[in-house]
Design an enzyme around this catalytic site. Structure first.
Site, mmCIF file in Angstrom:
data_model
loop_
_atom_site.group_PDB
_atom_site.id
_atom_site.type_symbol
_atom_site.label_atom_id
_atom_site.label_comp_id
_atom_site.label_asym_id
_atom_site.label_seq_id
_atom_site.Cartn_x
_atom_site.Cartn_y
_atom_site.Cartn_z
ATOM 1 C CB SER A 1 -0.949 -0.038 1.196
ATOM 2 O OG SER A 1 -1.915 0.976 1.100
ATOM 3 C CG ASP B 1 -7.267 -2.785 -3.431
ATOM 4 O OD1 ASP B 1 -7.948 -1.894 -2.881
ATOM 5 O OD2 ASP B 1 -6.069 -2.969 -3.191
ATOM 6 C CG HIS C 1 -5.996 -2.145 0.220
ATOM 7 N ND1 HIS C 1 -5.235 -1.805 -0.880
ATOM 8 C CD2 HIS C 1 -5.407 -1.542 1.288
ATOM 9 C CE1 HIS C 1 -4.238 -1.026 -0.499
ATOM 10 N NE2 HIS C 1 -4.306 -0.861 0.814
#
Length: 399
Positions: free
Chosen positions: A281, A350, A379
């Site tokens: 991320s 995601d 995610h």
């Protein structure tokens, strides 16, 4: 279902082809078993079969039943003057909080970073009874980390993880003092053939937003101990400035300084090792920035759920070619300067960072390897144990 993009260059204007990839070789099956054992044999969390993209509300049928008994839908009342004024004031207040002062670095800090409440504590080995709440007080002293216990998890499980942990501190060029943790596997892979690569390299892991070191010290979940054991490789994790017990404050500038400082520390501690960077991320921005500078001993890069840049993420425009002067976390421009192999991993479901960002970054790589796009992963589940193929692919890349 697991798919990847072919790394063969396509004709201009054409889409990169997508086809299935089988990863169930003997070695990859072994690492999956290793990983399951490493997390104490607990099955991965159940996937959310309802799907994050499902627009239907679980109580939608009941809502319909509760609509007017005469068969007519209830009319939505207009907000009126005071309702509209209230919403306007709320919007203005939000803009003032985020946009004042109108300095891009400060705005980025407010929008992009969300440090959680610290999920671990530390104490000096000379005084175990006293908790230390500042990284500066841990510098140049032997100390231990203690994850915040979760109800139902035994003390033995925590001790088993922390036996593999050697905590450390580093000071960045921005004068932040970071807390880090070095995990050594219980055993290394066989020193034969390609397996020798595991003992020749270490991993630096740049964590996602809204997590700290304590998030990766919990038993029965993906933790640094489990990863080190499954990958037969040493792992270094750390808290960004303003996260956990690390001093300073979170910002893009500090994010880059943080990973540079940890990289320099690992090079000094393990000068005989190659280094693989893994970013997850927001950690992918730190990893990409460092890798674009071609630091010595870098062997590879793994990006999990990356994004092209801050503004492209905000406007959902990963393919946007021009970069605004106010844009931040500009990985799309930096990725072209990375001179080592890069593996990209992303989940199809995601909703925080679209998989289109990974596809766009992959197209710009100098040395691409087949990426891993996991259908059904979002995610969180892309790296929480729900999809073992993520760890099989990482293992294959390291090998």
């Amino acid at each position: 279902m697991v798919v990847y993009e072919d790394d063969v260059t396509q004709q201009s204007g054409s889409q990169l082809s997508i086809r299935e990839e089988e990863l169930d070789t003997v070695e990859l099956s072994d690492v999956e078993l290793d990983f399951e054992r490493a997390v104490a044999g607990v099955s991965p969390p159940e996937r959310n079969t309802s799907g994050s993209g499902n627009n239907s509300h679980p109580n939608s049928d009941h809502e319909k039943d509760r609509e007017g008994s005469d068969g007519h839908d209830k009319e939505e009342k207009p907000l009126g003057f005071f309702g509209t004024l209230s919403n306007l004031l709320k919007a203005c207040g939000l803009l003032c909080v985020i946009g004042c002062p109108p300095v891009p670095e400060i705005i980025t800090r407010k929008v992009a970073f969300h440090p959680p409440e610290c999920t671990y504590s530390a104490y000096l080995q000379s005084d175990p009874s006293k908790k230390v709440v500042s990284a500066r007080k841990l510098q140049n002293k032997p100390f231990c980390l203690e994850p915040t216990p979760i109800q139902g998890v035994s003390r033995h499980d925590y001790e088993r993880i922390m036996r593999q942990c050697t905590p450390f501190t580093v000071t960045t060029r921005e004068k932040s003092v970071l807390v880090g943790a070095h995990f050594t596997p219980t055993s290394y892979a066989s020193e034969t053939g390609d397996m020798n690569n595991f003992s020749k390299q270490v991993i630096i892991f740049a964590q996602p937003n809204s997590s700290d070191l304590g998030s990766f010290l919990q038993p029965h979940s993906v933790n640094f101990s489990a990863l080190a054991n499954a990958m037969h490789t040493e792992i270094y994790g750390f808290d960004y400035s303003g996260y956990g017990l690390s001093s300073g404050y979170p910002s893009e500038k500090n994010l880059y300084a943080d990973i540079h400082a940890v990289y320099d520390y690992v090079r000094k501690e393990r000068p005989d090792k190659k280094i693989c960077l893994i970013g997850y991320s927001i950690g992918t921005s730190a990893v990409t920035d460092l890798a674009s500078l071609e630091p010595p001993h870098l062997s590879g890069v793994i990006l999990i759920a990356p994004f092209t840049s801050g503004m492209r993420l905000m406007w959902n425009a990963p393919a946007q070619e021009t970069t605004c002067c106010l844009d931040r976390f500009t990985s799309k421009e930096k990725i072209t300067e990375v001179a080592v192999p890069v593996l990209i991993i992303h989940g199809s479901d995601d909703t925080m960072i679209s998989m289109d960002h990974s596809q766009e970054l992959h197209r710009r790589l100098k040395h691409p390897v087949p990426p891993l796009f996991v259908y059904g992963a979002d995610h969180m589940t892309i790296f929480n144990g729900s999809h073992p193929e993520t760890f099989r692919r990482i293992y294959k890349f390291l090998k």
